[in-house]
Design a protein around this motif. Sequence first.
Motif, PDB file in Angstrom:
ATOM      1  N   LYS A  92       0.825  -1.207   0.000  1.00 22.57           N
ATOM      2  CA  LYS A  92       0.000   0.000   0.000  1.00 22.57           C
ATOM      3  C   LYS A  92       0.859   1.256   0.000  1.00 22.57           C
ATOM      4  CE  LYS A  92      -4.006  -2.021   2.384  1.00 22.57           C
ATOM      5  NZ  LYS A  92      -4.806  -2.036   3.635  1.00 22.57           N
ATOM      6  N   SER A  93       1.950   1.224   0.767  1.00 25.41           N
ATOM      7  CA  SER A  93       2.813   2.405   0.862  1.00 25.41           C
ATOM      8  C   SER A  93       3.499   2.712  -0.466  1.00 25.41           C
ATOM      9  CB  SER A  93       3.875   2.208   1.954  1.00 25.41           C
ATOM     10  OG  SER A  93       4.847   1.266   1.547  1.00 25.41           O
ATOM     11  N   GLN A  94       3.665   1.681  -1.327  1.00 27.53           N
ATOM     12  CA  GLN A  94       4.285   1.890  -2.634  1.00 27.53           C
ATOM     13  C   GLN A  94       3.268   2.289  -3.679  1.00 27.53           C
ATOM     14  OE1 GLN A  94       7.367   2.028  -2.825  1.00 27.53           O
ATOM     15  NE2 GLN A  94       8.131   0.894  -1.068  1.00 27.53           N
ATOM     16  N   GLY A  95       2.003   2.443  -3.273  1.00 26.53           N
ATOM     17  CA  GLY A  95       0.972   2.889  -4.196  1.00 26.53           C
ATOM     18  C   GLY A  95       0.363   1.783  -5.028  1.00 26.53           C
ATOM     19  N   ALA A  96       0.614   0.512  -4.653  1.00 23.66           N
ATOM     20  CA  ALA A  96       0.075  -0.611  -5.428  1.00 23.66           C
ATOM     21  C   ALA A  96      -1.403  -0.814  -5.103  1.00 23.66           C
ATOM     22  CB  ALA A  96       0.856  -1.886  -5.115  1.00 23.66           C
ATOM     23  N   SER A  97      -2.158  -1.250  -6.099  1.00 22.46           N
ATOM     24  CA  SER A  97      -3.556  -1.605  -5.885  1.00 22.46           C
ATOM     25  C   SER A  97      -3.609  -2.980  -5.234  1.00 22.46           C
ATOM     26  CB  SER A  97      -4.315  -1.626  -7.212  1.00 22.46           C
ATOM     27  OG  SER A  97      -5.613  -2.143  -7.025  1.00 22.46           O
ATOM     28  N   VAL A  98      -4.245  -3.077  -4.091  1.00 21.72           N
ATOM     29  CA  VAL A  98      -4.312  -4.348  -3.367  1.00 21.72           C
ATOM     30  C   VAL A  98      -5.743  -4.870  -3.303  1.00 21.72           C
ATOM     31  CG1 VAL A  98      -2.254  -3.866  -1.990  1.00 21.72           C
ATOM     32  CG2 VAL A  98      -4.473  -3.090  -1.165  1.00 21.72           C
ATOM     33  N   GLU A  99      -6.552  -4.424  -4.246  1.00 25.88           N
ATOM     34  CA  GLU A  99      -7.970  -4.798  -4.253  1.00 25.88           C
ATOM     35  C   GLU A  99      -8.150  -6.316  -4.330  1.00 25.88           C
ATOM     36  OE1 GLU A  99     -11.987  -4.000  -6.955  1.00 25.88           O
ATOM     37  OE2 GLU A  99     -10.154  -2.848  -7.325  1.00 25.88           O
ATOM     38  N   ASP A 100      -7.327  -6.976  -5.156  1.00 23.09           N
ATOM     39  CA  ASP A 100      -7.458  -8.429  -5.332  1.00 23.09           C
ATOM     40  C   ASP A 100      -6.469  -9.221  -4.487  1.00 23.09           C
ATOM     41  OD1 ASP A 100      -9.456  -8.054  -7.238  1.00 23.09           O
ATOM     42  OD2 ASP A 100      -8.012  -7.895  -8.885  1.00 23.09           O
ATOM     43  N   VAL A 101      -5.724  -8.540  -3.623  1.00 20.69           N
ATOM     44  CA  VAL A 101      -4.716  -9.219  -2.814  1.00 20.69           C
ATOM     45  C   VAL A 101      -5.336  -9.700  -1.511  1.00 20.69           C
ATOM     46  CG1 VAL A 101      -2.523  -8.972  -1.605  1.00 20.69           C
ATOM     47  CG2 VAL A 101      -2.847  -7.879  -3.817  1.00 20.69           C
ATOM     48  N   THR A 102      -5.179 -10.990  -1.229  1.00 19.42           N
ATOM     49  CA  THR A 102      -5.698 -11.565   0.009  1.00 19.42           C
ATOM     50  C   THR A 102      -4.550 -11.969   0.921  1.00 19.42           C
ATOM     51  OG1 THR A 102      -5.702 -13.825  -0.858  1.00 19.42           O
ATOM     52  CG2 THR A 102      -7.686 -12.471  -1.255  1.00 19.42           C
ATOM     53  N   ARG A 103      -4.880 -12.199   2.182  1.00 18.61           N
ATOM     54  CA  ARG A 103      -3.872 -12.647   3.133  1.00 18.61           C
ATOM     55  C   ARG A 103      -3.297 -13.994   2.685  1.00 18.61           C
ATOM     56  NH1 ARG A 103      -2.832 -15.630   7.569  1.00 18.61           N
ATOM     57  NH2 ARG A 103      -1.664 -14.622   9.267  1.00 18.61           N
ATOM     58  N   CYS A 104      -4.161 -14.878   2.210  1.00 16.87           N
ATOM     59  CA  CYS A 104      -3.699 -16.189   1.737  1.00 16.87           C
ATOM     60  C   CYS A 104      -2.791 -16.041   0.519  1.00 16.87           C
ATOM     61  CB  CYS A 104      -4.903 -17.066   1.396  1.00 16.87           C
ATOM     62  SG  CYS A 104      -5.842 -17.635   2.842  1.00 16.87           S
ATOM     63  N   GLY A 105      -3.147 -15.124  -0.370  1.00 13.81           N
ATOM     64  CA  GLY A 105      -2.313 -14.900  -1.541  1.00 13.81           C
ATOM     65  C   GLY A 105      -0.933 -14.394  -1.178  1.00 13.81           C
ATOM     66  N   LEU A 106      -0.867 -13.477  -0.211  1.00 11.46           N
ATOM     67  CA  LEU A 106       0.424 -12.957   0.243  1.00 11.46           C
ATOM     68  C   LEU A 106       1.257 -14.056   0.887  1.00 11.46           C
ATOM     69  CD1 LEU A 106      -0.550  -9.509   1.809  1.00 11.46           C
ATOM     70  CD2 LEU A 106       0.706  -9.898  -0.306  1.00 11.46           C
ATOM     71  N   LEU A 107       0.620 -14.875   1.736  1.00 13.01           N
ATOM     72  CA  LEU A 107       1.349 -15.966   2.381  1.00 13.01           C
ATOM     73  C   LEU A 107       1.891 -16.927   1.330  1.00 13.01           C
ATOM     74  CD1 LEU A 107       2.334 -17.606   4.765  1.00 13.01           C
ATOM     75  CD2 LEU A 107       0.045 -18.629   4.942  1.00 13.01           C
ATOM     76  N   GLY A 108       1.068 -17.246   0.335  1.00  7.56           N
ATOM     77  CA  GLY A 108       1.526 -18.142  -0.723  1.00  7.56           C
ATOM     78  C   GLY A 108       2.730 -17.594  -1.456  1.00  7.56           C
ATOM     79  N   LYS A 109       2.736 -16.287  -1.739  1.00  4.83           N
ATOM     80  CA  LYS A 109       3.874 -15.674  -2.441  1.00  4.83           C
ATOM     81  C   LYS A 109       5.116 -15.660  -1.561  1.00  4.83           C
ATOM     82  CE  LYS A 109       5.965 -13.726  -5.840  1.00  4.83           C
ATOM     83  NZ  LYS A 109       7.279 -13.797  -5.225  1.00  4.83           N
ATOM     84  N   LEU A 110       4.955 -15.388  -0.270  1.00  5.63           N
ATOM     85  CA  LEU A 110       6.101 -15.421   0.639  1.00  5.63           C
ATOM     86  C   LEU A 110       6.677 -16.831   0.716  1.00  5.63           C
ATOM     87  CD1 LEU A 110       4.799 -13.167   3.563  1.00  5.63           C
ATOM     88  CD2 LEU A 110       6.510 -12.574   1.853  1.00  5.63           C
ATOM     89  N   MET A 111       5.817 -17.838   0.700  1.00  3.13           N
ATOM     90  CA  MET A 111       6.295 -19.221   0.735  1.00  3.13           C
ATOM     91  C   MET A 111       7.036 -19.577  -0.557  1.00  3.13           C
ATOM     92  SD  MET A 111       3.058 -21.080   2.619  1.00  3.13           S
ATOM     93  CE  MET A 111       3.858 -22.666   2.836  1.00  3.13           C
ATOM     94  N   GLU A 112       6.538 -19.086  -1.688  1.00  2.82           N
ATOM     95  CA  GLU A 112       7.249 -19.303  -2.956  1.00  2.82           C
ATOM     96  C   GLU A 112       8.671 -18.762  -2.875  1.00  2.82           C
ATOM     97  OE1 GLU A 112       5.349 -17.855  -6.440  1.00  2.82           O
ATOM     98  OE2 GLU A 112       3.445 -18.831  -6.013  1.00  2.82           O
ATOM     99  N   ASP A 113       8.808 -17.526  -2.398  1.00  2.00           N
ATOM    100  CA  ASP A 113      10.136 -16.903  -2.319  1.00  2.00           C
ATOM    101  C   ASP A 113      11.076 -17.716  -1.433  1.00  2.00           C
ATOM    102  OD1 ASP A 113       9.377 -14.863  -3.978  1.00  2.00           O
ATOM    103  OD2 ASP A 113       8.904 -13.456  -2.377  1.00  2.00           O
ATOM    104  N   ARG A 114      10.550 -18.224  -0.311  1.00  2.00           N
ATOM    105  CA  ARG A 114      11.398 -19.010   0.599  1.00  2.00           C
ATOM    106  C   ARG A 114      11.770 -20.353  -0.015  1.00  2.00           C
ATOM    107  NH1 ARG A 114       9.567 -14.231   1.821  1.00  2.00           N
ATOM    108  NH2 ARG A 114      10.153 -13.516   3.885  1.00  2.00           N
ATOM    109  N   LEU A 115      10.856 -20.939  -0.784  1.00  2.00           N
ATOM    110  CA  LEU A 115      11.185 -22.207  -1.433  1.00  2.00           C
ATOM    111  C   LEU A 115      12.270 -21.998  -2.490  1.00  2.00           C
ATOM    112  CD1 LEU A 115      10.624 -25.220  -1.735  1.00  2.00           C
ATOM    113  CD2 LEU A 115       8.853 -24.659  -3.413  1.00  2.00           C
ATOM    114  N   TYR A 116      12.161 -20.918  -3.259  1.00  4.84           N
ATOM    115  CA  TYR A 116      13.221 -20.606  -4.237  1.00  4.84           C
ATOM    116  C   TYR A 116      14.572 -20.466  -3.536  1.00  4.84           C
ATOM    117  CZ  TYR A 116       9.708 -19.370  -7.827  1.00  4.84           C
ATOM    118  OH  TYR A 116       8.686 -19.376  -8.742  1.00  4.84           O
ATOM    119  N   ALA A 117      14.593 -19.680  -2.463  1.00  5.14           N
ATOM    120  CA  ALA A 117      15.852 -19.428  -1.761  1.00  5.14           C
ATOM    121  C   ALA A 117      16.402 -20.705  -1.148  1.00  5.14           C
ATOM    122  CB  ALA A 117      15.639 -18.362  -0.680  1.00  5.14           C
TER     123      ALA A 117
END
Length: 491
Positions: A92-117
């Motif tokens: 939100k602070s970067q001005g991104a639209s978060v209308e379609d962003v859910t808590r589950c979606g964010l968690l899934g993306k964070l898990m993807e990044d950790r799996l890559y690393a």
Amino acid sequence: MTKVKMMKTIRLRALFVMLAICGITFAQQSDELTDTQVEPDEPALEASMDVTDVKKDSSSNYKKIKLDGIAAVVGDYVILDSDIEKTLIDLKSQGASVEDVTRCGLLGKLMEDRLYAHQAVQDSLLVSDDEVAATTERQIQSFVQQTGSMEKLLQFYRKEDEASLREDINKINKLRMLSEKMQTSIVEEIEITPEEVRQFFNNIPEDERPVFGAEMEIAQIVKAPEPTEKEKQEVIDKLNKIRADVLDNDASFSVKAILYSEDPGSKSDGGFYSITKDTGFDKTFKDVAFSLKQGEISEPFETAFGYHIIYMEKIRGQERDIRHILMQPEISQKALDEVKEELDTIRKHIMEGKYTFAEAALNFSDEKETKFDGGLLRNPVNYDSRFELTKMDPTLYNQVRNLKDDEISYPLLEEDPRGGGPKYKILKVTNRYDEHTANFAQDYTKIQELAKTEKQYKAIKKWMDKHITDTYISVDEDNRDCDFANNWVKE
């Protein structure tokens, strides 16, 4: 996965790309580093997820009390509940639209990044401490410039000292760089054949084919005034004076670059670039840079962008961490007036039919990148010749939006954003394309990009499915009902 879910996943990834571009992410703004890499045995990880503080209630029954806010564990990485909330705040602070962003979606993306690393480490796709430290140094210098001092920066991020700030940022950068390296390795060799592009296009139902916005192709002829020998020598003398101050008086090259450099791409970062021989820089610039030993400062030298001096900060294998200062000679008003008059004459001759715009570009333009292609501009996003009107650079759009077919603009004064001083140019719209449904022949390049993106997405999905199965993953009970794009719960 449905197309709708796939598009939502792609949009979420795009938001995270924006965060990466904008700089340090949410974890820097917490009192403690929320993205913690741990290396316990797997039983210990399970205990951190499932074992809770045991307290006796009044009926002498034992019940579990959750001690921490762990949302998930992926390999060696822990994701806290607070990470998810802080990611949303940062989006939100970067001005991104978060209308379609859910808590589950964010968690899934964070898990993807950790799996890559995590898998990058397993595959020995390592990131050197020097690379991480160099990235962190650039970020800190940039932030110090924004806040005014290191003291204010520490206060802003609520850190007691510079060492703890660097340590936290290093951990964040290392995870991000490992993740990026792993993702690159998955898709870097993927190519798309013309037959695959054709099949991709034919498999899209006609009523679902993408609509491309109105576009135009633009050509230009550029004339750059030449400075006098006196003006050139004045710049060389200034650079020599700065060089001597650094060598003889131990002055800071970085500070000098911030104060005097005219390179908009590195000025605020103390003139810093990390380059290899494959970096798309001016050949003369790279030749000078790679001739220097660590700690050396070059003599002033000239490129198409002006005059430079380079300081070799660090040699890291095939990479060079350098700082440079760019200065451009002053251009007299007389010289500017002369090239404007020359462009007026060229424009008049084109309109009179003495030669075509393309012929004039080849014979008279000073811009090497476009003159051999009839002056045709290339879209910096994909190097295509077409510019979609809704996505064009506003300055360029305003310069051409009122031009009619076969009309040529009057000479326009412009400062080259890459450096090189003021120039005059004339513009012509060579082709227009109305908004239309995708056409295989007309829009082949765009369709090819879409087909390649889908192929890369499928490769990543296949990689995800395999490594989710092979990697220790634990999702907290509160998050097991999420409709994840990947099978994190391993049902």
